[in-house]
Design a protein around this motif. Sequence first.
Motif, mmCIF file in Angstrom:
data_model
loop_
_atom_site.group_PDB
_atom_site.id
_atom_site.type_symbol
_atom_site.label_atom_id
_atom_site.label_comp_id
_atom_site.label_asym_id
_atom_site.label_seq_id
_atom_site.Cartn_x
_atom_site.Cartn_y
_atom_site.Cartn_z
ATOM 1 N N ARG A 1 31.144 56.866 32.811
ATOM 2 C CA ARG A 1 30.510 56.196 34.220
ATOM 3 C C ARG A 1 29.217 55.390 33.725
ATOM 4 N N GLY A 2 28.397 56.007 33.033
ATOM 5 C CA GLY A 2 27.106 55.291 32.569
ATOM 6 C C GLY A 2 27.235 54.048 31.732
ATOM 7 N N GLY A 3 28.716 54.326 30.758
ATOM 8 C CA GLY A 3 29.012 53.222 29.680
ATOM 9 C C GLY A 3 29.398 52.018 30.512
ATOM 10 N N VAL A 4 29.862 52.322 31.927
ATOM 11 C CA VAL A 4 30.270 50.903 32.585
ATOM 12 C C VAL A 4 29.118 50.454 33.416
ATOM 13 N N TYR A 5 28.389 51.295 33.901
ATOM 14 C CA TYR A 5 27.436 50.963 34.933
ATOM 15 C C TYR A 5 26.363 50.170 34.268
ATOM 16 N N GLN A 6 26.259 50.390 32.806
ATOM 17 C CA GLN A 6 25.219 49.628 32.045
ATOM 18 C C GLN A 6 25.466 48.267 31.990
ATOM 19 N N TYR A 7 26.695 47.766 32.077
ATOM 20 C CA TYR A 7 27.040 46.479 32.165
ATOM 21 C C TYR A 7 27.301 45.981 33.621
ATOM 22 N N PHE A 8 27.794 46.582 34.447
ATOM 23 C CA PHE A 8 28.208 46.289 35.847
ATOM 24 C C PHE A 8 27.738 47.172 37.113
ATOM 25 N N SER A 9 27.241 46.559 38.142
ATOM 26 C CA SER A 9 26.845 47.799 39.154
ATOM 27 C C SER A 9 27.978 47.931 40.364
ATOM 28 N N SER A 10 29.063 46.928 40.356
ATOM 29 C CA SER A 10 29.799 47.028 41.233
ATOM 30 C C SER A 10 31.189 46.121 41.021
ATOM 31 N N THR A 11 32.258 46.210 41.832
ATOM 32 C CA THR A 11 33.486 45.585 41.803
ATOM 33 C C THR A 11 33.429 44.311 42.166
ATOM 34 N N GLU A 12 32.184 43.955 43.141
ATOM 35 C CA GLU A 12 31.899 42.604 43.600
ATOM 36 C C GLU A 12 31.578 41.914 42.345
ATOM 37 N N GLU A 13 30.747 42.408 41.474
ATOM 38 C CA GLU A 13 30.005 41.577 40.311
ATOM 39 C C GLU A 13 30.831 41.469 39.274
ATOM 40 N N MET A 14 31.859 42.394 38.962
ATOM 41 C CA MET A 14 32.731 42.318 38.099
ATOM 42 C C MET A 14 33.869 41.173 38.345
ATOM 43 N N TYR A 15 34.154 41.096 39.603
ATOM 44 C CA TYR A 15 34.982 39.962 40.148
ATOM 45 C C TYR A 15 34.544 38.673 39.940
ATOM 46 N N ARG A 16 33.266 38.482 40.315
ATOM 47 C CA ARG A 16 32.547 37.158 40.299
ATOM 48 C C ARG A 16 32.273 36.981 38.840
ATOM 49 N N GLU A 17 32.496 37.755 37.945
ATOM 50 C CA GLU A 17 32.137 37.248 36.459
ATOM 51 C C GLU A 17 33.544 36.866 36.040
ATOM 52 N N ILE A 18 34.488 37.520 36.325
ATOM 53 C CA ILE A 18 35.779 37.055 35.937
ATOM 54 C C ILE A 18 36.249 35.751 36.572
ATOM 55 N N VAL A 19 35.855 35.445 38.061
ATOM 56 C CA VAL A 19 36.224 34.259 38.271
ATOM 57 C C VAL A 19 35.214 33.040 37.745
ATOM 58 N N GLU A 20 33.973 33.441 37.489
ATOM 59 C CA GLU A 20 33.085 32.350 36.472
ATOM 60 C C GLU A 20 33.640 32.056 35.311
ATOM 61 N N LEU A 21 34.230 33.011 34.653
ATOM 62 C CA LEU A 21 34.750 32.709 33.289
ATOM 63 C C LEU A 21 36.224 31.919 33.328
ATOM 64 N N GLY A 22 36.960 32.194 34.419
ATOM 65 C CA GLY A 22 38.107 31.363 34.537
ATOM 66 C C GLY A 22 37.754 29.939 35.052
ATOM 67 N N ASP A 23 36.678 29.814 36.026
ATOM 68 C CA ASP A 23 36.431 28.629 36.530
ATOM 69 C C ASP A 23 35.585 27.657 35.161
ATOM 70 N N LYS A 24 34.949 28.330 34.520
ATOM 71 C CA LYS A 24 34.256 27.614 33.356
ATOM 72 C C LYS A 24 35.436 27.009 32.368
ATOM 73 N N LYS A 25 36.273 27.598 32.215
ATOM 74 C CA LYS A 25 37.651 27.242 31.234
ATOM 75 C C LYS A 25 38.417 26.319 32.060
ATOM 76 N N ASN A 26 38.731 26.203 33.313
ATOM 77 C CA ASN A 26 39.399 25.261 34.010
ATOM 78 C C ASN A 26 38.787 23.977 34.104
ATOM 79 N N ILE A 27 37.216 24.153 34.266
ATOM 80 C CA ILE A 27 36.534 23.088 34.507
ATOM 81 C C ILE A 27 36.520 22.109 33.203
ATOM 82 N N LYS A 28 36.291 22.885 32.297
ATOM 83 C CA LYS A 28 36.338 22.243 30.730
ATOM 84 C C LYS A 28 37.689 21.699 30.439
#
Length: 201
Positions: free
Chosen positions: A46-73
């Motif tokens: 649990r600690g190994g995951v939480y040191q990078y992300f604090s919530s599913t919302e944060e993870m979702y938005r990071e995934i979306v941001e990565l996809g958006d950057k790729k598609n905008i490029k």
Amino acid sequence: MSPKVTEEYKENRKLELLQVAREVFIEKGFESTTMKDIVEKSGLSRGGVYQYFSSTEEMYREIVELGDKKNIKRFEEIIHSDIPIWNTLVEMVEGYRHIDIPNFGTVQFEYSVNGWRNQERLSYILDRSVTWRNMYNELLEEGVKRGEFYPKLPISAIADFLLNVLDGLLLYHCFGGTTIMDIEGQVDSLVFYLEKVLLEK
């Protein structure tokens, strides 16, 4: 170990966690996914995951941001290349004939539909919507500049209509696709509309 290697390791681990989260979101849906689900799927503590992300919302938005950057490029590369804009449009629309469900697009649809009551999430959704409307506007305007398109309606209206129909097609794929709608006919109709509103002089 040098700081550079350490940062590279952290970034790779972060991307691995986002891939795990993406898979869980697709499998269970955004609202049903918990951090516990992602911890278990990742095989980390649990600690190994939480040191990078604090919530599913944060993870979702990071995934979306990565996809958006790729598609905008990709959009920007098309706009600054000699690839015909019309070919790009048709390729995008044709991609909606057959969609494997569920996918991350369905997760985004769920997130957006369920998020309109939450003001902070709604602001996030609307900001993304503006970004993508602007990108489609820019793509169509480039077609006009090149002499490919002769729009019969304002570019913004055509871009909005295109995005709305594509969202609708994704929705019907979620509901059963060809079992409840002639998806092929809808794609053909959208291409026909774009031909009439953009190509005809």
